[in-house]
Design a protein around this motif. Structure first.
Motif, PDB file in Angstrom:
ATOM      1  N   ARG A  58       1.334  10.092  -7.701  1.00  0.00           N
ATOM      2  CA  ARG A  58       1.067   8.998  -6.791  1.00  0.00           C
ATOM      3  C   ARG A  58      -0.415   8.613  -6.794  1.00  0.00           C
ATOM      4  NH1 ARG A  58       3.938   8.966  -1.007  1.00  0.00           N
ATOM      5  NH2 ARG A  58       5.728   8.806  -2.359  1.00  0.00           N
ATOM      6  N   ALA A  59      -1.267   9.594  -6.883  1.00  0.00           N
ATOM      7  CA  ALA A  59      -2.705   9.347  -6.811  1.00  0.00           C
ATOM      8  C   ALA A  59      -3.199   8.517  -7.988  1.00  0.00           C
ATOM      9  CB  ALA A  59      -3.453  10.670  -6.752  1.00  0.00           C
TER      10      ALA A  59
ATOM     11  N   GLU B 275       0.846  -1.196   0.000  1.00  0.00           N
ATOM     12  CA  GLU B 275       0.000   0.000   0.000  1.00  0.00           C
ATOM     13  C   GLU B 275       0.878   1.242   0.000  1.00  0.00           C
ATOM     14  OE1 GLU B 275      -2.740  -0.092   3.209  1.00  0.00           O
ATOM     15  OE2 GLU B 275      -3.770  -1.860   2.419  1.00  0.00           O
ATOM     16  N   GLY B 276       0.294   2.353  -0.380  1.00  0.00           N
ATOM     17  CA  GLY B 276       0.958   3.649  -0.273  1.00  0.00           C
ATOM     18  C   GLY B 276       2.259   3.750  -1.043  1.00  0.00           C
ATOM     19  N   ALA B 277       3.271   4.321  -0.366  1.00  0.00           N
ATOM     20  CA  ALA B 277       4.538   4.623  -1.028  1.00  0.00           C
ATOM     21  C   ALA B 277       5.204   3.372  -1.584  1.00  0.00           C
ATOM     22  CB  ALA B 277       5.480   5.328  -0.055  1.00  0.00           C
ATOM     23  N   LYS B 278       5.112   2.253  -0.830  1.00  0.00           N
ATOM     24  CA  LYS B 278       5.745   1.016  -1.284  1.00  0.00           C
ATOM     25  C   LYS B 278       5.118   0.529  -2.591  1.00  0.00           C
ATOM     26  CE  LYS B 278       7.419  -0.928   3.023  1.00  0.00           C
ATOM     27  NZ  LYS B 278       6.936  -1.639   4.194  1.00  0.00           N
ATOM     28  N   ALA B 279       3.798   0.644  -2.678  1.00  0.00           N
ATOM     29  CA  ALA B 279       3.105   0.201  -3.890  1.00  0.00           C
ATOM     30  C   ALA B 279       3.545   1.048  -5.082  1.00  0.00           C
ATOM     31  CB  ALA B 279       1.587   0.300  -3.697  1.00  0.00           C
ATOM     32  N   VAL B 280       3.660   2.357  -4.859  1.00  0.00           N
ATOM     33  CA  VAL B 280       4.084   3.259  -5.931  1.00  0.00           C
ATOM     34  C   VAL B 280       5.496   2.896  -6.382  1.00  0.00           C
ATOM     35  CG1 VAL B 280       4.567   5.649  -6.575  1.00  0.00           C
ATOM     36  CG2 VAL B 280       2.629   5.120  -5.094  1.00  0.00           C
TER      37      VAL B 280
END
Lengths: 432, 157
Positions: free
Chosen positions: B154-155, B80-85
């Motif tokens: 990111r969004a 999720e979040g930054a890791k997913a990006v």
């Protein structure tokens, strides 16, 4: 055989696949890394590029987009419901009737549309909720649905058999198609037996009735779709046209049927249908392209010869070697998509089995059956995913009812492996 | 960049639909010329195979942009979040490397070699370079899609 290269190839492939790199690129990248160890970079890039382009340079492969297009046109026009009606009239009143309808409709739909995933979603999307409503265990319904959807890959026309023909260096497509009938029907039959036993044990009743009149009515309703099979397969077997030409005729036939006869497809729908077809096809063809690259890297590193020596060293008993190959293919099928698996492993295993006197047609059917089972197993079975998502169930819930069906498929696989006549009798009858 | 991407998407889609329609007509013509006109057309077989290479490679690029290629998305689904990006960007970076090295560099060299050697298609009598040029074209498209996937906000990931 160079173990370092093999280790690097397998390791990079598994890691790339595991972190979520698309299969086609995982194959391409791991081949690239492996070949760069021994080859000048620029030559490696150029040769890989060339292998990709020439890998899809095949008139037989053209049959894939056309069979996909014919299938898409048919799907738009309520073919699923007509086939379900026919299956209902044939097997509905048996105890556990809905499970039988599901299996038979999946077999018919899979054969006509050539797509097992489409069969699982089109038939399962309708049948699994109905089974649940009539008191069946939903997970059982999903398990029956996704296993029977795999039969369409063995029952012709089948795109994966066309891919095998390419990988094997030109085994007759007509012969492979003929060889697929009996094994495909046997899987269906085995699944029905398991479903019947489960239905009796759990006391599933059937509320369906049938009569000669209902049968003929549904039969004539489904006849135009069934006629497609007759035209395509009949034409190929009689030698009137090639598989590719037959697939183009299938497109023309379904186009006339869906646009003029049923009026279910409009002119303005065509660009969308063509684009959908293109996408389904190119996903397969990109896999073909990079798999051909990997196949070249493997032969450059002398891996097929190494595997062959290794297998023949382990045993010179054909029964044992076939068992080992089956186990390896089952393992491959669980984590690798069908198309690359056929393209990469056919050049490795085919020479071994041919040396033992096995007919390449027979091996093609055995290989595809193995990989069909892989489609239904975790962790990477596309049919398992589709079947579960259609039923809105987690994979864990479906595993228990899946197990007996899965064992039935393995039993049929062993039968077909060790009784060559099951796949070779029909082609021989027609003189192949 | 987003507007440019939408434009490229539209052009690619239209190109694919036209190529696919041509492919169907070409093979139908082959069947018709053989069974109805009784004079088999000589160029349709080769043309069909070369059209298929173009459809496959351009379509593969389009599918890369739409994230339609088969992949095991267990790990991307868990993050999720930054890791997913980060993972999303890394995956497209790896695809970019493959497309740039093999399809663009290797492809251009292949085109150059077939021009230099004067390799001709057997019946169409055009340079094989026109077939192979599909590789760098597709490769560049893939690079474009990868770069867009790597830099977009990111969004949007």
């Amino acid at each position: 055989m160079n173990w370092t290269e093999i280790a690097i190839l397998v390791l990079t492939f598994v890691v790339l696949l595991g972190i979520g790199v698309p299969v086609a690129y995982s194959i391409g990248l791991s081949s690239l890394v492996t070949i760069l160890i021994t080859m000048d970079p620029v030559i490696a890039f150029t040769t890989l590029a060339q292998r990709m382009a020439t890998g899809i340079d095949s008139f037989s492969l053209l049959a894939i987009p056309f069979f996909v297009l014919a299938g898409q046109l048919m799907n738009k026009g309520g073919i699923a419901s007509r086939l379900i009606d026919l299956a209902r009239a044939m097997v509905g009143p048996l105890p556990g009737g809905l499970a039988f309808i599901n299996i038979l409709a999946c077999m018919l739909f899979g054969a006509i549309s050539g797509s097992s995933v489409a069969a699982a979603s089109a038939i399962g999307g309708f049948m699994v909720p109905r089974m649940e409503k009539e008191g069946y265990d939903k997970a059982f319904g999903a398990a029956v649905n996704l296993t029977s959807a795999s039969t369409g890959l063995v029952i012709p026309p089948s795109n994966i058999l066309i891919v095998f023909s390419l990988a094997s260096g030109g085994v007759s497509i007509a012969a492979l198609f003929l060889a697929g009938y009996i094994p495909g029907l046997l899987i269906g039959l085995a699944l029905m037996i398991v479903a019947g036993v489960v239905a009796l044990k759990k006391g599933y009743k059937s509320s369906e009735t049938t009569s000669v009149k209902i049968f003929f009515k549904s039969f004539f309703g489904a006849l135009p779709s069934l006629l497609l099979l007759v035209i395509v397969i009949g034409g190929i077997i009689a030698g009137i046209f090639t598989a590719t030409e037959a697939s183009a005729i299938a497109v023309l036939y379904t186009l006339i049927l869906s646009m003029i006869v049923y009026k279910e497809v409009k002119y303005k729908d065509l660009p969308k249908i063509l684009l959908d077809t293109t996408m389904t096809t190119t996903i397969v063809l990109m896999l073909v392209a990079t798999s051909m690259g990997m196949s070249w890297v493997l032969s450059y590193e002398n891996i097929p010869q190494g595997v062959s020596d290794f297998l023949l060293n382990v045993s010179d008993n054909p029964i044992v070697i076939l068992l080992i190959i089956n186990l390896l293919l089952l393992a491959v099928g669980t984590f690798m998509d069908m198309t690359p698996a056929v393209l990469i492993f056919t050049p490795i295993f085919l020479p071994v089995v041919v040396q033992m006197g096995m007919n390449p047609i027979h091996f093609g059917i055995v290989m595809v059956m193995n990989l069909c089972i892989g489609l239904c197993t975790p962790p990477v079975g596309s049919l398992l995913f589709v079947g579960c998502s259609v039923a809105d169930l987690s994979i864990q819930k479906v595993l228990k009812p899946l197990l007996p069906l899965f064992l039935a498929m393995i039993a049929v696989l062993l039968l077909v492996t060790y009784v060559p006549a099951l796949s070779l009798w029909l082609p021989e009858l027609f003189g192949y | 960049m987003k507007a440019l991407r939408q434009k490229i998407d539209k052009i690619t889609e239209a190109g694919l639909v036209i190529l696919m329609a041509l492919l169907v007509l070409d093979v139908l013509w082959q069947v018709a010329s053989r069974y109805i006109l009784r004079s088999p057309s000589s160029f349709t077989d080769e043309l069909a195979r070369y059209l298929l290479i173009w459809v496959a490679l351009i379509g593969a690029a389009y599918a890369t942009g739409k994230n339609m290629h088969l992949a095991i998305d267990i790990l991307p689904g868990k993050l999720e979040g930054a890791k997913a990006v980060l993972l999303h960007r890394f995956i497209y970076f790896l695809i970019l490397i493959f497309a740039a090295l093999v399809m663009v560099v290797g492809g251009i060299r292949l085109v150059y070699i077939s021009f230099a050697l004067g390799q001709l298609a057997a019946t169409l009598q055009v340079s094989l370079a026109y077939v192979y040029i599909s590789l760098p074209v597709s490769g560049l498209l893939i690079c474009f899609y990868c770069i867009h996937e790597m830099i977009k906000g990111r969004a949007e990931v």
